[in-house]
Structure formats: C-alpha cells, structure tokens
Design a protein around this motif. Structure first.
Motif, short mmCIF file in Angstrom:
data_model
loop_
_atom_site.label_atom_id
_atom_site.label_comp_id
_atom_site.label_asym_id
_atom_site.label_seq_id
_atom_site.Cartn_x
_atom_site.Cartn_y
_atom_site.Cartn_z
N ILE A 79 53.20 11.82 57.94
CA ILE A 79 52.82 12.99 57.35
C ILE A 79 54.00 13.82 57.13
N LYS A 80 54.26 14.21 55.80
CA LYS A 80 55.24 15.16 55.84
C LYS A 80 54.93 16.46 54.49
N PRO A 81 54.01 17.15 55.46
CA PRO A 81 53.54 18.46 54.66
C PRO A 81 54.69 19.32 53.98
N TRP A 82 54.32 19.87 52.77
CA TRP A 82 55.27 20.38 51.97
C TRP A 82 56.73 19.72 51.89
N ASP A 83 56.54 18.23 51.97
CA ASP A 83 57.71 17.57 51.83
C ASP A 83 58.77 17.93 52.87
N LEU A 84 58.28 18.29 53.99
CA LEU A 84 59.27 18.74 55.18
C LEU A 84 59.12 17.71 56.49
N HIS A 85 59.93 17.90 57.46
CA HIS A 85 59.95 16.96 58.43
C HIS A 85 58.71 16.98 59.31
N PRO A 86 58.22 15.79 59.69
CA PRO A 86 56.85 15.54 60.45
C PRO A 86 56.74 16.77 61.68
N VAL A 87 57.84 17.07 62.21
CA VAL A 87 57.72 18.07 63.46
C VAL A 87 56.91 19.33 62.84
N TYR A 88 56.96 19.66 61.71
CA TYR A 88 56.46 21.04 61.30
C TYR A 88 55.09 20.87 60.90
N THR A 89 54.43 19.94 61.14
CA THR A 89 52.64 19.42 60.66
C THR A 89 51.92 20.20 61.33
N ASN A 90 51.95 20.38 62.71
CA ASN A 90 50.79 21.27 63.29
C ASN A 90 51.10 22.83 62.84
N ALA A 91 52.37 23.23 62.88
CA ALA A 91 52.61 24.71 62.51
C ALA A 91 51.98 24.94 61.06
N ILE A 92 52.09 23.74 60.24
CA ILE A 92 51.95 24.08 58.90
C ILE A 92 50.19 24.03 58.72
N GLY A 93 49.75 23.12 59.41
CA GLY A 93 48.18 22.98 59.55
C GLY A 93 47.63 24.41 60.02
N CYS A 94 48.12 25.00 60.91
CA CYS A 94 47.84 26.23 61.35
C CYS A 94 47.72 27.22 60.41
N PHE A 95 48.98 27.04 60.12
CA PHE A 95 49.00 28.20 58.68
C PHE A 95 47.90 28.12 57.86
N GLU A 96 47.76 26.87 57.22
CA GLU A 96 46.72 26.61 56.21
C GLU A 96 45.13 27.07 56.93
N LEU A 97 45.20 26.62 57.94
CA LEU A 97 43.69 27.03 58.47
C LEU A 97 43.87 28.70 58.52
N ALA A 98 44.78 29.37 59.04
CA ALA A 98 44.89 30.79 59.17
C ALA A 98 44.63 31.51 57.63
N ARG A 99 45.02 30.76 56.48
CA ARG A 99 44.77 31.28 55.31
C ARG A 99 43.54 31.44 55.06
N VAL A 100 42.89 30.25 55.33
CA VAL A 100 41.25 30.23 54.94
C VAL A 100 40.56 31.12 55.76
N LEU A 101 40.88 31.51 57.01
CA LEU A 101 40.49 32.29 57.99
C LEU A 101 40.59 34.01 57.64
N TYR A 102 41.71 33.96 57.34
CA TYR A 102 41.99 35.69 57.42
C TYR A 102 42.61 36.18 55.97
N GLU A 103 42.77 35.36 54.78
CA GLU A 103 43.42 35.96 53.70
C GLU A 103 42.40 36.80 53.12
N ARG A 104 40.93 36.65 53.08
CA ARG A 104 40.12 37.50 52.30
C ARG A 104 39.38 38.69 53.42
N LYS A 105 40.14 38.71 54.46
CA LYS A 105 39.42 40.08 55.33
C LYS A 105 40.28 41.12 54.96
#
Length: 269
Positions: A243-269
């Motif tokens: 997996i290379k989310p955002w076309d970046l190194h796979p080491v960032y996958t968990n951090a990017i996944g956390c960010f994408e979930l955080a957007r869903v949880l918090y962007e509209r609050k």
C-alpha cells in the motif's frame, strides 16, 4: 487542527492536511552542552517541569536512551511522542486527533487509558518555543486495520499486514467492518530482533497468518519494510501488494489512515 498520529516505537509518523512528517521516537535525559545547536529533528523539550531530549539528538548526546518497544501505546513515552508531534506539526490551539494502538491491546480499558492521558490542555516547550494547546477530541484506532481508511481498493474482504518496529499487526476487514476473529498481533518486529533477515521475516509472517488466512485472499502490506518483503510474501499470497497511500512510502500508511478517519469523525463538528 486535525492530525493522524502513528507513535511508533522507532519513528513517530504524522499526517495532516498539509502532508506527512516523521521523527525518531527516541527519548533521553537532558544535560548542559558546550555546543547547543540543534539539527533536523533534534528536540530539547520541557514538559511538566521535566527536561529531556527527543529525536535524532538522543542517539548522539544521551547516556540513558529510551526506545520503548511493546504491544501497547498506553504509557508515558508514547504520550510524550504524541504531544511532541502536536507541538511540532499543528498550527492551532485546538486539535482533534486519531492515534494507533496494536490490535492485541486495542481493548476498551487500554483505549480509555490513552484517551485520559492525552485529552485536555498541555503546555510544552520544544527548542525554546513554548506552546499551550488543547487536545479537544481523540480516538484510538487498531493499527493495521486503520490502513483500510488509507486504501482505495474495492475488495469487499481484505487482509492487511502492518510490519512495525516492535510488533506486526494482522488485520481483516469485511465490507468495511473490522473482523476481530481473524485479526491479531505478534510481539516482534523489525527492530526488536537481534538479527534482521527479510527472508526469515517473511517466512515468519506467512507462518503466522496462514493459520487463519487463505492463499487467495487479497493481502495488502504496509510499514517501513513492506517493499523489502513483498516478493517473499507473494510466493505464498497470490494477490499481495504494497500500500502506498497518497503515492507515499508505505511507512506512512497508519498515520494517513488515522488522519482520514479523523476527518470523518471531526471535520463537521
């Protein structure tokens, strides 16, 4: 500000709207130095009256180096890594974050411990810059499984292998739902073994996962050495990719996944 933070044992990875960042998770004792310059990710910090070094400087200047490994992030060293990440990469006083926790210890009591130690106001000085910031909202996601939020594939049933420095997480997701029965953590990783051999590491991963997973299952691999072991893993799993989310190194996958979930949880609050 919304942040996704993967406070790994070797490196802390951060994902924000502006991009991704990382620094060494090393912590060490503070001392006076004759030459006080800092380089790159060197950090001299003061938190709750306690002074110390963090990041690259620790390896060069400290005698008592803390690089805590283990299957939980519910401890003070992980707390400090996360607060350093917020200090360095947030430009807001109010922050909403999602952090990771190994699947094995992603339990209600461990999650509550992490939330309690981070929620609220914090005053932290790094390299002479003092910031007071608030962690307004926090959620704790299972490492490995959070990769689903960074993945753009359409498979209904998918397996994730998250190869970390101190643990390896094996996660199963079916139609967007985390399947606990087929998900687990092993208590070793890239930096917790005496001698690292990628062939042996891949063989161990196959031996662990093949007890519950099938050879034809879609398997997606992330973590710092995903690209080094993918060929070996593909000898067993026929549908296996990095997996290379955002076309970046796979080491960032968990951090990017956390960010994408955080957007869903918090962007509209």
């Amino acid at each position: 500000m919304i942040l996704g933070i993967d406070a790994g044992n070797y490196e802390t990875k951060i994902s924000t709207q502006e991009g991704v960042h990382k620094f060494r998770s090393l912590l060490g004792e503070w001392r006076d130095r004759n030459f006080n310059s800092v380089y790159g990710n060197d950090m001299e910090y003061v938190y709750q009256g306690r002074m110390g070094f963090a990041g690259d400087i620790v390896e060069h200047e400290c005698e008592f180096i803390r690089e805590r490994f283990g299957d939980t992030k519910a401890h003070e060293d992980a707390k400090l890594r996360i607060l350093l990440a917020v200090h360095q990469y947030s430009n807001d006083k109010e922050n909403d974050i999602v952090v990771g926790q190994p699947i094995k210890t992603h339990t209600p009591d461990q999650k509550e411990t992490i939330k309690k130690m981070l929620i609220g106001s914090h005053k932290l000085t790094v390299n002479g810059e003092t910031k007071t910031f608030n962690i307004r909202n926090i959620d704790v996601a299972p490492e490995g499984a959070i990769a689903y939020w960074a993945y753009e594939g359409l498979e209904q049933h998918i397996r994730f292998i998250d190869i970390g420095s101190g643990t390896i997480n094996f996660a199963s997701v079916h139609k967007g739902r985390f399947v606990d029965r087929d998900s687990f953590t092993v208590d070793y990783g890239v930096n917790s073994v005496k001698a690292l051999d990628f062939n042996s590491l891949a063989a161990a991963i196959i031996a662990e996962s093949s007890k519950r997973w099938k050879q034809d299952d879609p398997v997606r691999v992330c973590g710092g050495v995903a690209e080094e072991v993918i060929n070996n893993l593909s000898t067993h799993y026929r549908n296996c990719e990095v997996i290379k989310p955002w076309d970046l190194h796979p080491v960032y996958t968990n951090a990017i996944g956390c960010f994408e979930l955080a957007r869903v949880l918090y962007e509209r609050k």
